[in-house]
Design a protein around this motif. Structure first.
Motif, mmCIF file in Angstrom:
data_model
loop_
_atom_site.group_PDB
_atom_site.id
_atom_site.type_symbol
_atom_site.label_atom_id
_atom_site.label_comp_id
_atom_site.label_asym_id
_atom_site.label_seq_id
_atom_site.Cartn_x
_atom_site.Cartn_y
_atom_site.Cartn_z
ATOM 1 N N LEU A 1 0.823 -1.193 0.000
ATOM 2 C CA LEU A 1 0.000 0.000 0.000
ATOM 3 C C LEU A 1 0.859 1.245 0.000
ATOM 4 O O LEU A 1 1.905 1.302 0.637
ATOM 5 C CB LEU A 1 -0.912 0.003 1.230
ATOM 6 N N ALA A 2 0.406 2.276 -0.690
ATOM 7 C CA ALA A 2 1.143 3.534 -0.724
ATOM 8 C C ALA A 2 1.045 4.206 0.633
ATOM 9 O O ALA A 2 0.077 4.030 1.362
ATOM 10 C CB ALA A 2 0.556 4.450 -1.798
ATOM 11 N N PRO A 3 2.057 5.027 0.996
ATOM 12 C CA PRO A 3 1.983 5.750 2.253
ATOM 13 C C PRO A 3 0.915 6.829 2.188
ATOM 14 O O PRO A 3 0.451 7.187 1.109
ATOM 15 C CB PRO A 3 3.376 6.382 2.363
ATOM 16 N N ILE A 4 0.533 7.342 3.347
ATOM 17 C CA ILE A 4 -0.387 8.477 3.378
ATOM 18 C C ILE A 4 0.244 9.616 2.608
ATOM 19 O O ILE A 4 1.402 9.948 2.778
ATOM 20 C CB ILE A 4 -0.654 8.911 4.825
ATOM 21 N N GLY A 5 -0.551 10.250 1.749
ATOM 22 C CA GLY A 5 -0.017 11.347 0.949
ATOM 23 C C GLY A 5 0.663 10.823 -0.293
ATOM 24 O O GLY A 5 0.792 9.627 -0.515
ATOM 25 N N PRO A 6 1.108 11.726 -1.193
ATOM 26 C CA PRO A 6 1.700 11.336 -2.462
ATOM 27 C C PRO A 6 3.043 10.657 -2.286
ATOM 28 O O PRO A 6 3.781 10.921 -1.360
ATOM 29 C CB PRO A 6 1.856 12.680 -3.190
ATOM 30 N N ALA A 7 3.384 9.780 -3.228
ATOM 31 C CA ALA A 7 4.615 9.005 -3.120
ATOM 32 C C ALA A 7 5.776 9.626 -3.873
ATOM 33 O O ALA A 7 6.916 9.424 -3.504
ATOM 34 C CB ALA A 7 4.364 7.593 -3.632
ATOM 35 N N PRO B 1 1.808 21.215 -7.244
ATOM 36 C CA PRO B 1 0.633 21.582 -6.447
ATOM 37 C C PRO B 1 -0.024 20.440 -5.694
ATOM 38 O O PRO B 1 -0.564 20.647 -4.590
ATOM 39 C CB PRO B 1 -0.320 22.184 -7.494
ATOM 40 N N LEU B 2 0.009 19.236 -6.244
ATOM 41 C CA LEU B 2 -0.668 18.127 -5.592
ATOM 42 C C LEU B 2 0.068 17.621 -4.359
ATOM 43 O O LEU B 2 -0.432 16.724 -3.671
ATOM 44 C CB LEU B 2 -0.900 16.980 -6.585
ATOM 45 N N HIS C 1 -6.265 16.865 -1.830
ATOM 46 C CA HIS C 1 -6.708 16.322 -3.120
ATOM 47 C C HIS C 1 -5.495 15.875 -3.941
ATOM 48 O O HIS C 1 -5.357 16.201 -5.108
ATOM 49 C CB HIS C 1 -7.513 17.372 -3.878
ATOM 50 N N HIS C 2 -4.607 15.108 -3.314
ATOM 51 C CA HIS C 2 -3.329 14.808 -3.947
ATOM 52 C C HIS C 2 -3.425 13.788 -5.068
ATOM 53 O O HIS C 2 -2.556 13.714 -5.926
ATOM 54 C CB HIS C 2 -2.314 14.335 -2.896
ATOM 55 N N ASP C 3 -4.507 12.974 -5.087
ATOM 56 C CA ASP C 3 -4.670 12.007 -6.175
ATOM 57 C C ASP C 3 -6.154 11.803 -6.445
ATOM 58 O O ASP C 3 -6.694 10.713 -6.312
ATOM 59 C CB ASP C 3 -3.988 10.679 -5.826
ATOM 60 N N GLY C 4 -6.805 12.892 -6.828
ATOM 61 C CA GLY C 4 -8.248 12.906 -6.997
ATOM 62 C C GLY C 4 -8.904 13.651 -5.851
ATOM 63 O O GLY C 4 -8.349 13.753 -4.760
ATOM 64 N N LYS C 5 -10.076 14.205 -6.109
ATOM 65 C CA LYS C 5 -10.803 14.935 -5.067
ATOM 66 C C LYS C 5 -11.210 13.962 -3.956
ATOM 67 O O LYS C 5 -11.805 12.922 -4.217
ATOM 68 C CB LYS C 5 -12.037 15.602 -5.672
ATOM 69 N N SER D 1 -10.971 10.056 2.475
ATOM 70 C CA SER D 1 -10.081 9.127 1.775
ATOM 71 C C SER D 1 -9.856 9.587 0.332
ATOM 72 O O SER D 1 -10.666 10.300 -0.249
ATOM 73 C CB SER D 1 -10.665 7.714 1.795
ATOM 74 N N SER D 2 -8.744 9.161 -0.219
ATOM 75 C CA SER D 2 -8.409 9.537 -1.591
ATOM 76 C C SER D 2 -8.934 8.497 -2.578
ATOM 77 O O SER D 2 -8.779 7.291 -2.349
ATOM 78 C CB SER D 2 -6.890 9.658 -1.753
#
Length: 299
Positions: free
Chosen positions: A23-29, A173-174, A179-183, A189-190
């Motif tokens: 699983l990806a970490p919280i927030g963008p990778a 910006p993301l 809204h780092h990977d979709g609204k 949750s993302s």
């Protein structure tokens, strides 16, 4: 010669080997992709003022390679390092609900505690960047004391790669929004729509040379480090709406070229990333001239 398709396969394999399939970490990778960080960092070194030392300005390719390390530090087989590194790459500004950010990491952590927020969910990017810039200033101060010391020079180059990575994450910006990977959904949750990776790929898709991104940049030290970082953070966050307006025109994997509006956005963000990174290098060099090192560090 490798084809574009081969490069994409190799990059995917590298990502799989580095980050695994968990699983990806919280927030963008990631931000701007590994290749994108390298292009932006090499350009930032080229854009630095002539007052910076020649060993630094002449080795942008080495600094660019080092700019990848913060993402490598999120390797899924290194759980302690991954847990600590993940929040360094983003700050979800909306979660603060207009609160001003304190000047230091622990001031921010205390603020989160009072607001019943988890700092690792909000993110710590501004503090990672400020601390990296000050570490570079300290290394530059050593290089002023021992200008021929190649070990100190290598330290400066490595730390400059850290500064570059976090500065460029902040300009994506993301990395500044929930809204780092979709609204986000109503539960917070993302949806993980993939928009983040498509934005990350834009710098590589531009196919622009570092020298072109460095050209005609106006670079100077910032007056005050943390206020400058927070101002840049807010400028980046203000572009989140534009990112989502561009979403229907973002390049589909395998397609060639970028829509004009997307290309304009990518060019603006690339040049902003280069200018901001170079300004932090200039800031670290200026600050280094004011630092008095302990005697042992100067020997």
């Amino acid at each position: 010669m490798r084809t574009d398709a081969t490069r994409r396969v190799l990059r995917a394999l590298l990502t799989l080997l580095t980050f695994g399939t968990g699983l990806a970490p919280i927030g963008p990778a990631h931000a701007w992709s590994t290749d994108g960080h390298m292009v932006l960092t090499e350009a930032a070194v080229l854009a630095t003022p002539a007052s910076l030392p020649s060993f630094f300005r002449s080795d942008g390719k080495a600094i660019a390679r080092d700019s990848r390390d913060p993402d490598f530090s999120k390797h899924r087989s290194l759980p302690a390092l991954r847990n600590g590194e993940g929040p360094e790459h983003y700050l979800d500004l909306e979660l603060l609900k207009g609160r001003s950010l304190p000047a230091t990491r622990y001031g921010f952590i205390h603020q989160c505690a009072r607001a019943k927020l988890d700092p690792d969910r909000v993110g710590l990017l501004p503090y990672a960047l400020a601390e990296a810039t000050e570490r570079l200033a300290l290394a530059f101060a050593e290089s002023r004391q021992r200008p021929e010391d190649t070990h100190v020079q290598a330290k400066c180059r490595y730390l400059a790669g850290q500064v570059a990575h976090y500065a460029q994450d902040l300009c994506q910006p993301l990395h500044t929004t929930v809204h780092h990977d979709g609204k986000v959904r109503p539960d917070g949750s993302s949806p993980r729509t993939g928009i983040h990776s498509r934005i990350d790929d834009l710098i590589t898709a531009l196919r622009v040379e570092p020298s072109a991104l460095a050209a005609r940049q106006q670079v100077a030290p910032v007056e005050s480090l943390m206020p400058a970082i927070l101002s840049e953070l807010k400028r980046s966050n203000a572009l989140v709406t534009r990112v989502y307006m561009l979403e229907p025109k973002l390049r589909v994997k395998g397609a060639r070229g970028l829509a004009p509006e997307v290309s304009d956005f990518a060019q603006e963000r690339a040049r902003a990333s280069v200018r901001f990174t170079a300004s932090l290098y200039a800031t670290a060099w200026k600050l280094s001239g004011t630092l008095q090192l302990p005697k042992a560090a100067a020997e």
